[in-house]
Enzyme design. Structure first.
Site, PDB file in Angstrom:
ATOM      1  N   CYS A 177     -32.554  12.133  24.391  1.00 17.32           N
ATOM      2  CA  CYS A 177     -32.996  13.353  23.719  1.00 17.32           C
ATOM      3  C   CYS A 177     -31.954  14.457  23.886  1.00 17.32           C
ATOM      4  O   CYS A 177     -31.495  14.727  25.000  1.00 17.32           O
ATOM      5  CB  CYS A 177     -34.335  13.777  24.328  1.00 17.32           C
ATOM      6  SG  CYS A 177     -34.846  15.447  23.920  1.00 17.32           S
ATOM      7  N   GLU A 178     -31.584  15.085  22.792  1.00 18.80           N
ATOM      8  CA  GLU A 178     -30.561  16.123  22.869  1.00 18.80           C
ATOM      9  C   GLU A 178     -31.085  17.407  23.502  1.00 18.80           C
ATOM     10  O   GLU A 178     -30.309  18.291  23.858  1.00 18.80           O
ATOM     11  CB  GLU A 178     -29.984  16.425  21.487  1.00 18.80           C
ATOM     12  CG  GLU A 178     -30.938  17.069  20.516  1.00 18.80           C
ATOM     13  CD  GLU A 178     -30.298  17.327  19.161  1.00 18.80           C
ATOM     14  OE1 GLU A 178     -30.689  18.320  18.516  1.00 18.80           O
ATOM     15  OE2 GLU A 178     -29.413  16.551  18.752  1.00 18.80           O
ATOM     16  N   HIS A 179     -32.405  17.517  23.647  1.00 15.03           N
ATOM     17  CA  HIS A 179     -32.978  18.729  24.231  1.00 15.03           C
ATOM     18  C   HIS A 179     -33.052  18.668  25.759  1.00 15.03           C
ATOM     19  O   HIS A 179     -32.881  19.693  26.425  1.00 15.03           O
ATOM     20  CB  HIS A 179     -34.382  18.972  23.666  1.00 15.03           C
ATOM     21  CG  HIS A 179     -34.395  19.136  22.183  1.00 15.03           C
ATOM     22  ND1 HIS A 179     -35.350  18.558  21.367  1.00 15.03           N
ATOM     23  CD2 HIS A 179     -33.543  19.787  21.358  1.00 15.03           C
ATOM     24  CE1 HIS A 179     -35.096  18.854  20.105  1.00 15.03           C
ATOM     25  NE2 HIS A 179     -34.011  19.601  20.072  1.00 15.03           N
ATOM     26  N   HIS A 180     -33.328  17.474  26.307  1.00 15.15           N
ATOM     27  CA  HIS A 180     -33.501  17.356  27.760  1.00 15.15           C
ATOM     28  C   HIS A 180     -32.611  16.276  28.379  1.00 15.15           C
ATOM     29  O   HIS A 180     -32.617  16.106  29.596  1.00 15.15           O
ATOM     30  CB  HIS A 180     -34.966  17.049  28.090  1.00 15.15           C
ATOM     31  CG  HIS A 180     -35.924  18.062  27.565  1.00 15.15           C
ATOM     32  ND1 HIS A 180     -36.636  17.880  26.390  1.00 15.15           N
ATOM     33  CD2 HIS A 180     -36.270  19.287  28.028  1.00 15.15           C
ATOM     34  CE1 HIS A 180     -37.389  18.945  26.163  1.00 15.15           C
ATOM     35  NE2 HIS A 180     -37.192  19.813  27.133  1.00 15.15           N
TER      36      HIS A 180
ATOM     37  N   HIS B  47     -40.670   8.794  23.889  1.00 15.93           N
ATOM     38  CA  HIS B  47     -39.761   9.824  24.370  1.00 15.93           C
ATOM     39  C   HIS B  47     -40.109  10.180  25.805  1.00 15.93           C
ATOM     40  O   HIS B  47     -41.210  10.648  26.092  1.00 15.93           O
ATOM     41  CB  HIS B  47     -39.858  11.068  23.482  1.00 15.93           C
ATOM     42  CG  HIS B  47     -39.368  10.851  22.089  1.00 15.93           C
ATOM     43  ND1 HIS B  47     -38.274  11.512  21.572  1.00 15.93           N
ATOM     44  CD2 HIS B  47     -39.800  10.022  21.100  1.00 15.93           C
ATOM     45  CE1 HIS B  47     -38.068  11.114  20.319  1.00 15.93           C
ATOM     46  NE2 HIS B  47     -38.983  10.208  20.018  1.00 15.93           N
TER      47      HIS B  47
ATOM     48  N   CYS C  46     -39.071  12.596  27.430  1.00 10.87           N
ATOM     49  CA  CYS C  46     -39.282  14.034  27.600  1.00 10.87           C
ATOM     50  C   CYS C  46     -40.752  14.388  27.467  1.00 10.87           C
ATOM     51  O   CYS C  46     -41.204  15.421  27.966  1.00 10.87           O
ATOM     52  CB  CYS C  46     -38.438  14.841  26.617  1.00 10.87           C
ATOM     53  SG  CYS C  46     -38.732  14.477  24.883  1.00 10.87           S
TER      54      CYS C  46
ATOM     55  N   GLN D  35     -35.020  11.883  17.111  1.00  9.45           N
ATOM     56  CA  GLN D  35     -35.388  10.668  16.386  1.00  9.45           C
ATOM     57  C   GLN D  35     -35.273  10.871  14.882  1.00  9.45           C
ATOM     58  O   GLN D  35     -34.855   9.972  14.144  1.00  9.45           O
ATOM     59  CB  GLN D  35     -36.813  10.246  16.764  1.00  9.45           C
ATOM     60  CG  GLN D  35     -37.249   8.942  16.112  1.00  9.45           C
ATOM     61  CD  GLN D  35     -38.589   8.460  16.631  1.00  9.45           C
ATOM     62  OE1 GLN D  35     -38.949   8.716  17.774  1.00  9.45           O
ATOM     63  NE2 GLN D  35     -39.338   7.762  15.788  1.00  9.45           N
TER      64      GLN D  35
END
Length: 205
Positions: free
Chosen positions: A94-97, A163, A165, A135
């Site tokens: 995940c690019e956020h976490h 995910h 996250c 995704q």
């Protein structure tokens, strides 16, 4: 400007990528921030291991889907119906976490005189999976790469993934699955083709 340059020495290449030494030091900083001692026995080699692992986990940045999809086959004995490769396992981050996304991809296309080697489709999934991702973006990237390189009559991509996250932090809901789809060409314009894709995907007769 000079001060900024001096604060970021030893770049690995012209793209501005940090050196391995800088990457390892960044891992040491994170270990200290987490509350541990990077100099203790169990963690001494961890920075080097993490950097080596990241090079593999994010190896998709070094590859281009166009290169993988460049070779096609035209001798198909007149075959022009759907080609479906399903249940392609993948893991991404995940690019956020920066925590894992684990799932499987299903990819279909309608040939237009040329077909791909089946392994090429799985490799394209891996190229985009081995990058920081959402995704939704990954689903669209796979479809676009096949559509632009092969120029088929249509492409269909579905991704099912869990995910971490969501499972490991935040709402902490284990087992929740996210589905995303992208359709191009005949799959986008003809609902019957979408339905046939879903039927074949689920294995119904």
């Amino acid at each position: 400007m000079d001060a900024i340059v001096k604060n970021f020495p030893l770049l690995d290449d012209a793209s501005g990528r940090p050196t391995q030494k800088e990457a390892e030091e960044a891992v040491r900083v994170l270990l200290r921030w987490a509350g541990d001692d990077p100099e203790r026995e169990g963690l001494k080699d961890t920075p080097a291991r993490v950097v080596k692992a990241y090079k593999e986990l994010f190896g998709g940045y070094e590859l281009a889907a166009e290169d993988v999809l460049g070779r096609t086959f035209e001798e198909v004995a007149g075959y022009d119906d759907m080609v479906l490769v399903k249940d392609i396992p993948f893991f991404s981050h995940c690019e956020h976490h920066m925590v894992p996304i684990i799932g499987k991809a299903h990819v279909a296309y309608m040939p237009n005189g040329r077909v791909l080697g089946l392994s090429k489709i799985a490799r394209v999934v891996d190229i985009y999976a081995r990058r920081l991702q959402t995704q939704e973006t990954m689903t669209a990237q796979i479809a676009r790469a096949i559509d632009e390189t092969l120029a088929p009559r249509g492409v269909a991509v579905m991704i099912e993934a869990e995910h971490m996250c969501m499972a490991m932090r935040g709402v902490q809901k284990q087992g929740s699955t996210t589905l995303t789809t992208t359709f191009t060409g005949s799959f986008q314009s003809d609902p019957a083709e979408q339905a046939r894709f879903m039927t074949m995907l689920r294995g119904f007769k």
